[in-house]
Write an enzyme that holds these catalytic residues in place. Structure first.
Site, PDB file in Angstrom:
ATOM      1  CD  GLN A 161       0.660  -9.056  -2.534  1.00  0.00           C
ATOM      2  OE1 GLN A 161       1.446  -9.472  -3.346  1.00  0.00           O
ATOM      3  NE2 GLN A 161      -0.630  -9.265  -2.680  1.00  0.00           N
ATOM      4  CE  LYS A 178       3.296  -2.381  -4.506  1.00  0.00           C
ATOM      5  NZ  LYS A 178       2.901  -2.118  -3.116  1.00  0.00           N
ATOM      6  N   GLY A 228      -4.132  -4.706  -4.619  1.00  0.00           N
ATOM      7  CA  GLY A 228      -5.006  -3.698  -5.208  1.00  0.00           C
ATOM      8  C   GLY A 228      -4.220  -2.451  -5.487  1.00  0.00           C
ATOM      9  CG  HIS A 229      -1.286  -1.814  -7.785  1.00  0.00           C
ATOM     10  ND1 HIS A 229      -0.309  -2.256  -8.641  1.00  0.00           N
ATOM     11  CD2 HIS A 229      -0.894  -2.212  -6.547  1.00  0.00           C
ATOM     12  CE1 HIS A 229       0.627  -2.897  -7.940  1.00  0.00           C
ATOM     13  NE2 HIS A 229       0.291  -2.893  -6.680  1.00  0.00           N
ATOM     14  CG  ASP A 244      -1.712  -1.271   1.379  1.00  0.00           C
ATOM     15  OD1 ASP A 244      -2.304  -1.707   0.383  1.00  0.00           O
ATOM     16  OD2 ASP A 244      -1.693  -1.858   2.478  1.00  0.00           O
TER      17      ASP A 244
END
Length: 426
Positions: A225, A17, A41-42, A14
């Site tokens: 991650q 990225k 999740g991006h 988080d």
């Protein structure tokens, strides 16, 4: 010398990225995701429009770029098709610009069910997984009972493999968890359908990448991650199930490690963590809550509130070392704008001993106290800064302090969620 870059998170994930990949993509031809699954999740915001990507590299939002899902990714075809659908609805092209490794392992409904059941059984020992079936999928891969994308295109072979696996899993569901059995036939039918829908994207990505390297294409490797969740070098057992670090980029795509020319670390101006596990600089008070609200610290995949705390330099130094990071991007500086004093964790105290090196067995040492260095805050709005000359002197001094402690240069600052909210320092 070549130009290929690996972008990797230096904390517990988080770090922002997705946005940085989106910005960097302009200078690259190919963007490759090398590990993890839909548990990542991006979030990328372009002109106020929000895109949340779980499997497809963030580079998909730029025109004329090719995105690759590497062999190290745990692929959930249902999730992937949903994502493609969402993107197309927002007029983002998904076609020849997406390639999927034919040897990526597939996530099946039994993986998700197993994730759910085994987490629920653990009680206080929970790892805090996203329950997306990623751990069980990698478990099968290592136990040599996994099923890969290419297997879908040999229906008879796929059927035999699937039947056998589902039979084994059903024994676990019924006898161990007193849960309902799954129908291999339903899974088979659904996955044969997915196979047809993803067929246009599936290819031998090892050959594709090799040809791209020979054609001197610029490649950006996108980690999911963060390094402190790495299966080997993270805070085991509170980790993810893949190799997050830069070394994982070679393993998860089938390229030579010699083809990664630069490692760019990404770190947040404070620290967050989702799920269970040690977090020495965590703030369980009003300030932690303030950082969560101001930073919008809720999981992109699960919506879970993230745990927040001061910047932990001990763990980031470890992450820089195991990745060989050359330089860093510092994100969410604006979240600290209102703080009078800012703390940096520079050591961990266990009993009478202070460690400035990251202890590998951190999870086993419950009694860990952070040792802080304090620096004055800047108390100015930095979200509108676009130029190095706009940086308040105290903010500069915070960045310089971090650079000194970590032994790494910060080349870019992110001061808000939008694509344009960055300051280049290099």
């Amino acid at each position: 010398m070549g130009f290929n870059t690996c972008l990797v998170g230096l904390q517990w994930g988080d770090e922002g990225k997705g946005k940085i990949v989106d910005i960097l993509t302009e200078s690259f031809d190919i963007i490759v995701r090398y590990q993890g699954g839909s548990n990542a999740g991006h979030t990328v915001i372009v002109n106020g429009e929000k895109f949340v990507l779980h499997l497809i590299p963030s580079g998909i939002l730029r025109k004329n770029k090719c995105c690759v899902i590497g062999s190290g990714v745990a692929l959930d075809p249902h999730q992937l098709l949903e994502e493609i659908d969402e993107l197309r609805k927002k007029n983002i092209e998904v076609g020849d610009n997406l390639r999927i490794s034919e040897i990526a392992h597939l996530v099946f409904p039994y993986h998700k069910k197993l994730d759910e059941l085994s987490e629920s059984e653990k009680g206080d020992e929970k790892i805090g997984t996203t329950r997306r079936g990623i751990g069980p999928c990698y478990t099968d891969k290592m136990a040599r009972t996994g099923i890969r994308v290419a297997d879908l295109y040999h229906p008879e072979y796929f059927k035999q493999r699937l039947k056998k696996v589902v039979e084994e899993k059903n024994k676990i569901f019924v006898r161990l968890y007193d849960a309902e059995a799954l129908s291999w036939k339903d899974i088979y039918d659904a996955y044969c359908e997915y196979a047809e829908q993803i067929r246009p994207f599936v290819c031998n990505t090892v050959v594709f990448m090799d040809e791209a390297i020979k054609a001197r294409k610029k490649i950006l490797f996108e980690g999911a991650q963060g390094s402190l969740l790495d299966v080997d070098f993270g805070t085991y057992p509170f980790i993810t199930s893949s190799s997050v670090t830069a070394g994982g980029a070679a393993v998860g795509t089938g390229i030579s490690p010699r083809q990664i020319h630069k490692v760019l670390g990404i770190m947040k101006s404070y620290t967050t963590r989702v799920g269970s596990g040690p977090f020495p600089s965590e703030l369980n008070d009003a300030l932690g809550e303030y950082l969560r609200k101001k930073g919008g610290e809720y999981g992109a995949t699960t919506g879970r509130p993230r745990r927040c705390g001061w910047f932990d330099a001990v763990s980031v130094k470890h992450a820089i070392m195991v990745n060989g990071a050359d330089s860093a991007v510092l994100t969410k500086l604006d979240v600290l704008d209102e703080q009078k004093t800012i703390k940096i964790c520079v050591g961990y105290k266990f009993g009478d001993k202070v460690y400035d090196l990251f202890p590998v067995d951190l999870a086993a040492r419950a009694e860990c106290q952070p040792v802080y260095k304090e620096v004055p805050g800047w108390q100015k709005d930095t979200s509108k800064m676009r130029d190095i000359r706009d940086i308040p002197s105290q903010a500069k001094s915070y960045i310089n302090t971090l650079e000194k402690i970590l032994g790494i240069k910060v080349q870019m600052l992110s001061v808000g969620p939008d694509r344009g909210q960055v300051v280049n320092l290099a």
